[in-house]
Design a protein around this motif. Structure first.
Motif, mmCIF file in Angstrom:
data_model
loop_
_atom_site.group_PDB
_atom_site.id
_atom_site.type_symbol
_atom_site.label_atom_id
_atom_site.label_comp_id
_atom_site.label_asym_id
_atom_site.label_seq_id
_atom_site.Cartn_x
_atom_site.Cartn_y
_atom_site.Cartn_z
ATOM 1 N N ILE A 1 82.383 28.549 60.664
ATOM 2 C CA ILE A 1 80.883 28.209 59.902
ATOM 3 C C ILE A 1 81.005 27.573 58.563
ATOM 4 N N VAL B 1 80.769 23.869 59.030
ATOM 5 C CA VAL B 1 79.331 22.784 58.685
ATOM 6 C C VAL B 1 78.727 23.131 57.811
ATOM 7 N N THR C 1 74.644 24.125 56.889
ATOM 8 C CA THR C 1 73.761 23.385 57.436
ATOM 9 C C THR C 1 72.068 22.452 56.714
ATOM 10 N N TRP D 1 69.128 28.376 66.134
ATOM 11 C CA TRP D 1 70.045 28.094 66.891
ATOM 12 C C TRP D 1 71.419 27.270 65.293
ATOM 13 N N ARG D 2 70.180 27.480 64.830
ATOM 14 C CA ARG D 2 70.666 26.688 63.053
ATOM 15 C C ARG D 2 70.688 27.996 62.807
ATOM 16 N N ALA E 1 73.966 28.663 63.428
ATOM 17 C CA ALA E 1 75.353 28.139 63.000
ATOM 18 C C ALA E 1 75.330 27.870 60.809
ATOM 19 N N ARG F 1 78.773 32.476 70.003
ATOM 20 C CA ARG F 1 78.281 31.463 68.624
ATOM 21 C C ARG F 1 79.234 31.091 68.694
ATOM 22 N N VAL G 1 77.630 26.878 67.819
ATOM 23 C CA VAL G 1 78.382 26.498 66.080
ATOM 24 C C VAL G 1 78.440 25.456 66.435
ATOM 25 N N ALA H 1 76.271 23.293 67.815
ATOM 26 C CA ALA H 1 75.495 22.700 66.705
ATOM 27 C C ALA H 1 75.657 21.576 65.962
ATOM 28 N N TYR H 2 77.027 21.189 65.605
ATOM 29 C CA TYR H 2 77.924 20.088 65.065
ATOM 30 C C TYR H 2 78.211 19.307 66.014
ATOM 31 N N VAL I 1 74.031 20.206 62.598
ATOM 32 C CA VAL I 1 74.265 20.590 61.404
ATOM 33 C C VAL I 1 75.413 19.935 61.204
#
Length: 223
Positions: free
Chosen positions: A134, A138, A140, A163-164, A167, A202, A206, A209-210, A215
């Motif tokens: 995390i 990445v 945010t 979600w953000r 992340a 999770r 993450v 999300a990337y 992110v």
């Protein structure tokens, strides 16, 4: 009885892992492989419940072997191991379908517990690896998620916000405080979020999300 296959290109490491798991009466080491291709072949014959998989191996590395096992022997859940705390293989292994990722310096108790966790179908990622994933991989974006536009999988704006925050490294309590929601409501949103994203935990959220652009990379995974 949890049937375990060990895959590592170093015989001493394989033997050491087997000796660590041997005292647990609920675990049986059914085979050992010296590379990823052999691990896939043995798993096809032996049908282990868990494959303890070194990531860096010759012929076929652990990431490739994990992806092949997910396709051909989905019942064999992979617990990936690496000498390195943080590199691109952590992300690749989880994306390929590994249920867990541990550094090789974990204690015998942590390894045995992770095997049991993975066998139960839950994620087993060393906390320090997830934290570094995390914080180092990445960051945010400054802008909040304000609409469903551009969100994958039909996510709602609220699911996008959650979600953000996942992340960003917040746990359920932190998310609840940030959004002024109850923890139970956050858990319900996360269940729906994971289902829509097609992720298991999770760590995968993450990474997704990337990859989705929610992110952006702070820096590469290499030191």
């Amino acid at each position: 009885m949890i049937r375990v296959l060990i895959a590592d290109d170093q015989p001493l490491v394989r033997r050491g892992l087997a000796l660590i798991l041997a005292p647990d009466p609920g675990v049986e080491v059914v085979g050992e492989a010296g590379d990823g291709a052999e691990a896939v072949a043995l798993a096809g014959r032996l049908r282990p419940d868990v494959v303890v998989m070194d990531i860096r191996m010759p012929v076929l590395d652990g990431v490739g072997a994990t992806a092949e096992l997910a396709r051909t022997v989905p019942g064999a859940r992979v617990l990936a191991l690496s000498t390195f705390d943080m590199d691109e293989y952590v992300v690749a292994a989880l994306r390929a379908g590994a249920y867990g990722f541990l550094p090789k310096d974990v204690s015998p108790e942590e390894l045995t517990a992770a095997v049991r966790t993975v066998h139960a179908g839950e994620a087993a990622v060393a906390p320090r690896l997830l934290t570094r994933l995390i914080s180092a991989y990445v960051r945010t974006p400054a802008r909040p998620v304000s609409s469903a536009a551009g969100l994958p999988g039909g996510l709602t704006p609220r699911e996008g916000e959650i979600w953000r925050l996942i992340a960003a490294g917040l746990d359920n309590t932190g998310i609840a405080e940030e959004l002024d929601l109850s923890v139970s409501t956050v858990k319900n949103h996360i269940t729906g979020l994971f289902a829509k994203l097609g992720v298991r935990d999770r760590a995968q959220a993450v990474i997704e999300a990337y990859e989705s652009g929610l992110v952006v990379a702070a820096r590469t995974l290499h030191p």
